[in-house]
Design an enzyme around this catalytic site. Sequence first.
Site: not given
Length: 294
Positions: A123, A156, A194
């Site tokens: 992430s 993603e 994020n």
Amino acid sequence: MEAGKGSLTAGVAGAGTMGTGIAITIARAGIPVTLFDVSADALSRAQRQIFEFVDASVARGKMTSEAAETARAALRLAAEPDALASCDVMVEAVFEHLPTKHELLSSLDRICGPDTLFLTNASTLSIAEIAAGSGRPDRVVGAHYCLPAQMMKLVEMSRGLLTSEESWRRAWEFQLATGQKPVETRDRPGFVLNHFCIPYHNDAIRMIDAGVAEPASIDRAMKAAMGFAMGPLELIDLIGLDTQLRASEALFSVTNDPRAAPPPLLRRMVAAGLLGRKSRRGFYTYGSDAVYGA
């Protein structure tokens, strides 16, 4: 790998909140998936949560009984990594710590076949850096699932510097085969989601520490004003405060963004074992650690 399921098999390494959700997305598509973790307790909890999720989905009319049975039958649990040897696709879902990801991927490189595709659910960390410790950097693709993975379709997808076109194609088709919605992002800290969410969540925690408002008030305000399905504190509890802490530390280490720095309250709560749903107490108190139904 074709976009259809065929004889495709998959593995997920890490039976935490994220790994459990990812395993649901794969099993729900009817693809055999082996969920691996060295912790028997984590595997037992994950199995219970997956079956509870499937049952809740049927009760809400989101899944047929036949589809639920297919999903249950597709799931296999394993405490030994050798059970992953025959997987076509391996999803790494351990916590955001580069040496840990390197250790896991290098061990999987020795176990899995030469054509096995590795997806890393990073992430904040660099996909290129993760791939560098995998033993097969051309077959590593970033696949950041969004929590809760079993309810959020977005993934993603990011290439490392050495990711091959064939690996990228296979990774994209795998997401389509499991019903997810991939978007391509560059290999940059935090990617898209994020980049916004980690500072936003930390801001919400700082508001509590400053006495601006209670968690429930913040969550109600954001849901009512912004139309979010969950408030920031509800989502942090679902993600896990320990996960928020590690993600904040990782993002801050590469960006020096003060909003990414972990708030003191977050550190205190993690130290006290108040981790959210997984410990049944975080910003809220819970009667169980069950994941949401579809």
